[in-house]
Every structure is written in C-alpha cells, then in structure tokens.
Enzyme design. Structure first.
Site, short mmCIF file in Angstrom:
data_model
loop_
_atom_site.label_atom_id
_atom_site.label_comp_id
_atom_site.label_asym_id
_atom_site.label_seq_id
_atom_site.Cartn_x
_atom_site.Cartn_y
_atom_site.Cartn_z
N ASP A 61 1.97 -7.53 1.91
CA ASP A 61 2.80 -6.44 2.42
C ASP A 61 2.58 -5.17 1.60
O ASP A 61 1.46 -4.89 1.16
CB ASP A 61 4.28 -6.86 2.36
N HIS A 101 9.39 -2.34 1.94
CA HIS A 101 9.23 -3.33 3.01
C HIS A 101 8.93 -4.73 2.46
O HIS A 101 9.54 -5.73 2.88
CB HIS A 101 8.11 -2.86 3.94
N SER A 245 9.79 -7.61 11.47
CA SER A 245 9.36 -7.80 10.09
C SER A 245 10.32 -8.66 9.30
O SER A 245 9.91 -9.38 8.38
CB SER A 245 9.23 -6.43 9.39
#
Length: 304
Positions: A61, A101, A245
């Site tokens: 990521d 994220h 996600s």
C-alpha cells in the site's frame, strides 16, 4: 419462464452511498441461491478463539505508520524505490506512510487479528499514487518473501499490466499465499481483483467487522464492512472512511485468524471457508452466529 442464475446476468455495479460493486445489505435482501450443504464449517470452527498468532501478513500500500497505537508495530518494512533510470527496486528499512491509507488497512487487520505478524511494503510512492512498475515490484517482493496473506487495497485500470499481475496472482496461489484484493470504488474494470485466483472484496454497509456475505454474481467474491469505518490514520489520529479498500482488510483479518487455527488450508480452501461462513450461506442451511461465542461484535481489541 426460466430465470438465468446470477452469474449469467448483468450485475448492478453501483448503489447510492455504497462504493461500486458493493451492496446495501442493511436494507436490501440478497437474492436466494442454491447451496451445497457442507456440514461442520461454522464461524466458531473457522476462527473461534484464534488471534492470528503465527501468521505473516503483508500490507502492499502507501506504507504503514508502525508507531501508530492502532497498528501495534511492524515486523518488516520495505519500500519501492525508483532510480534515476526509472528502474525500480525494493529496499528494506523504515518506510512510514505518505498518505494514511496503508495505516488504515493495517489497523483494521490488527483489530481483528491482534497477534498477527504484520509487515508493509510501500508501492504507492507518490502519496496515494504510484507506477505500475512499483506495484509489480512490491507485490512480487511480498510473494517471494513467503507471506501467508497479502492485503492489496488498490488496483490498476491499465490493460498493459493485466498479464503480469495475473502471473503474480497465479504464483501466489500455488505458493499458498492468499491475495485479498479490494474491488475498485468506481464501476470500472481493473486488476487484480477481477482474477479468480484472488479473494476479491467489496463493501457492505453494516457495522459488524466479522459479518461478510457471499456474492453469487461475479466478479466480486465477498462483501465485508467498508462503509463509515473508523480507521487509524497518520500522525497518530483516526478518521471515518468509506471504501472497498477498508472492506478487504476485514477479510484479510479473518483469513489470518482462520490460518492461525488451521495452518493446512490452501487459498482455495480458505475461500471455501469464507463462503461457508458467509451470513447468507449460513442462513441458507444452518443456524449459526456471525461472530464466535463471546464476541458480540467483530472487533478484537489489540492485546487480547
């Protein structure tokens, strides 16, 4: 009139307020489908009492903030580095998180599997963006390192990367490395979540972290929690986020717990266990709670 089965009909790709490919399961009853009855596979059997111990998970990521209390540390960190000649390489060492994220995904996994061995490879080298070369290099590194489960909450719409990603997904499958991949948040074709060798996940809009549904209409395999999820973010904070996600790491956490209890399972068998413990499948042929006995919700506090 004969009605075609769900996998032969066009799938509704978008519902208001839900990321594409997901479903508002709190208000919409999923279509009934015929179930092959395998007995004895329940959530209690699958992950009851398990905490992820002994299972190695890699988050591919934006990097992960290892110091965030919601992450609880990392065992390994790496990042993809782009050289002056535009060639890429993977370098081990503290990488941090450029966007938040990856930290969010790692925190969700840790909340479900508190004793899992977490690692990170940063492939999005420009905050939330990166190159196809970086994605390929980072994913290949994670597979070659022999991680049990890889969380990939990102995808690419580039057709030029499809063949390479498919080859990597197949390599992972045959090496017993489970790839859990989020569907795109928009109703577009992207990769690698559309490959049959991975476990693909989209969002439902219910709050239980262990509640998941089987989707009988491809390409998405499962729905998991992904709407209005409180996640750890950079600088030690939190935020409420929505997206496929964040559905994927819920399933990654479940896979870690399943593997910590049943180490012999292959990626194919793990997908089968997820199918058999899906709420709509359980409701179809047996009565069983969503969460193991003693867990009112899906969340397992770090340190339990």
């Amino acid at each position: 009139m004969t009605v075609a089965p769900p996998w032969l009909r066009p799938q509704q790709k978008k519902f208001p307020g839900i990321p594409a490919w997901g479903a508002p399961t709190s208000t919409m009853e999923l279509e009934r489908f015929d179930i092959t009855p395998f007995t004895g596979i329940t959530p209690e059997w699958a992950w009851g009492g398990a905490d992820g111990a002994g299972v190695r998970v890699c988050v591919v990521d934006t990097g992960v903030d290892a110091e965030h209390p919601g992450v609880g540390g990392l065992d390994r960190e790496a990042s993809v580095v782009v050289g002056d000649d535009e060639e890429v390489s993977v370098v081990e060492g503290p990488a941090g998180d450029l966007a938040g994220h990856g930290t969010a995904c790692a925190g969700i996994i840790r909340s479900l599997a508190p004793r899992v061995s977490l690692s990170s490879v940063r492939v999005l080298t420009r905050g939330k963006y990166g190159t196809g070369k970086a994605l390929i290099a980072g994913l290949e590194w994670a597979i070659e390192q022999g991680f049990d489960v890889v969380n990939l909450s990102l995808s690419t719409t580039s057709p030029g990367l499809e063949a390479q990603l498919r080859a990597l997904a197949d390599r992972a499958y045959f090496r017993r490395c489970v790839l859990v991949v989020s569907a795109h948040n928009m109703p577009v074709l992207s990769y690698p979540w559309t490959f049959s060798s991975v476990i693909s996940v989209a969002s439902h809009n219910e709050p239980d972290s262990l509640l998941h549904y089987y989707n009988s209409a491809p390409p998405v395999d499962f729905y998991a929690r992904g709407v209005k999820v409180t996640v750890p973010w950079i600088s030690g904070g939190e935020k409420v986020s929505t997206g496929n996600s964040f559905a994927a790491p819920h399933v990654t956490g479940m896979c870690a717990r399943i593997l910590s209890k049943h180490r012999w399972l292959t990626p194919f068998q793990i997908k089968s266990v997820l199918y058999l413990t899906s709420r709509n499948v359980l409701d179809g042929h047996q009565s069983s709670p969503t969460a193991p006995s003693g867990e009112e919700s899906g969340d397992v506090p770090v340190g339990r």
